[in-house]
Design a protein around this motif. Structure first.
Motif, short mmCIF file in Angstrom:
data_model
loop_
_atom_site.label_atom_id
_atom_site.label_comp_id
_atom_site.label_asym_id
_atom_site.label_seq_id
_atom_site.Cartn_x
_atom_site.Cartn_y
_atom_site.Cartn_z
N THR A 27 6.91 24.37 -20.74
CA THR A 27 5.48 24.37 -20.19
C THR A 27 4.75 24.61 -21.46
O THR A 27 3.37 24.33 -21.73
CB THR A 27 5.29 25.44 -19.07
OG1 THR A 27 6.16 24.91 -18.08
CG2 THR A 27 3.88 25.27 -18.59
N GLU A 29 4.99 24.24 -24.54
CA GLU A 29 5.12 23.25 -25.48
C GLU A 29 4.29 22.11 -25.39
O GLU A 29 3.23 21.67 -26.09
CB GLU A 29 6.35 22.62 -25.76
CG GLU A 29 7.35 23.39 -26.77
CD GLU A 29 6.77 23.71 -28.15
OE1 GLU A 29 6.31 22.81 -28.66
OE2 GLU A 29 6.80 24.73 -28.41
N PHE A 30 3.92 21.85 -23.97
CA PHE A 30 2.96 21.12 -23.39
C PHE A 30 1.49 21.48 -23.73
O PHE A 30 0.60 20.80 -24.09
CB PHE A 30 3.38 20.64 -22.19
CG PHE A 30 2.09 19.84 -21.38
CD1 PHE A 30 2.00 18.47 -21.50
CD2 PHE A 30 1.16 20.41 -20.52
CE1 PHE A 30 0.89 17.61 -21.18
CE2 PHE A 30 0.07 19.64 -20.03
CZ PHE A 30 0.07 18.35 -20.24
N SER A 33 0.37 21.44 -27.08
CA SER A 33 0.06 20.10 -27.64
C SER A 33 -0.91 19.55 -27.14
O SER A 33 -1.70 18.80 -27.55
CB SER A 33 1.53 19.25 -27.28
OG SER A 33 1.47 18.89 -25.96
N VAL A 34 -1.61 19.91 -25.89
CA VAL A 34 -2.80 19.56 -25.49
C VAL A 34 -4.02 20.49 -25.79
O VAL A 34 -5.19 20.11 -25.37
CB VAL A 34 -2.81 19.15 -24.00
CG1 VAL A 34 -1.65 18.07 -23.56
CG2 VAL A 34 -2.43 20.35 -23.02
#
Length: 155
Positions: A27, A29-30, A33-34
């Motif tokens: 979660t 990492e996501f 990245s955003v």
């Protein structure tokens, strides 16, 4: 009065806590990245307060050390969850509430006590993202515990 959890249950809860922390890793990492989060707390602690630990690790392996620290902390949190009264742990809201309590404890007490730079600036989106991943931690921690063991039907 509840009997204390047996050591096997505490160990099992520790494994569940490590797995829940692994779910948080994905979660995060996501979210990174955003652009919802910057530096995650385990890395901030190691970088700001235990520099020698990270410096002793080759650069290419530092991320792995940060994750192992986080998963170990998550395992400890899972083991501590097993020590709560059984009637409380079995409530559907107990795991997510426990995850939020862990996050709030970090935000309100641990980060300021350690003097982490994150504690000194407002970051509402990032804080909401970390609250969400701690809800996930608690959900995974408790949901895995609540799943009934299916009994094999006789053939």
């Amino acid at each position: 009065m509840n009997a204390p959890a047996p050591p096997t249950e505490i160990a099992h809860a520790g494994v569940r806590g490590a797995i829940a922390s692994m779910a948080m890793t994905g979660t995060r990492e996501f979210m990174r990245s955003v652009g919802l989060i910057g530096e995650e707390p385990p890395r901030a602690i190691l970088r700001q307060k235990a520099r020698g630990v990270l410096r002793a690790v080759p650069r290419g392996k530092r991320r792995a050390v940060v994750e192992l620290v986080h998963w170990t902390y998550g395992a400890g949190g899972g083991a501590a969850f097993a020590l709560l009264p059984d009637g409380l742990r079995r409530q559907p809201w107990a795991g997510p509430a426990y995850g939020l309590v862990l996050w709030l404890s970090f935000e309100a007490a641990l980060a300021p006590a350690l003097g982490l730079s994150q504690a000194k600036r407002p970051r509402p989106i990032e804080r909401a993202a970390f609250a969400a991943d701690h809800l996930l931690y608690g959900y995974v921690l408790s949901e895995m515990r609540r799943r009934p063991q299916e009994e094999a039907e006789p053939s």
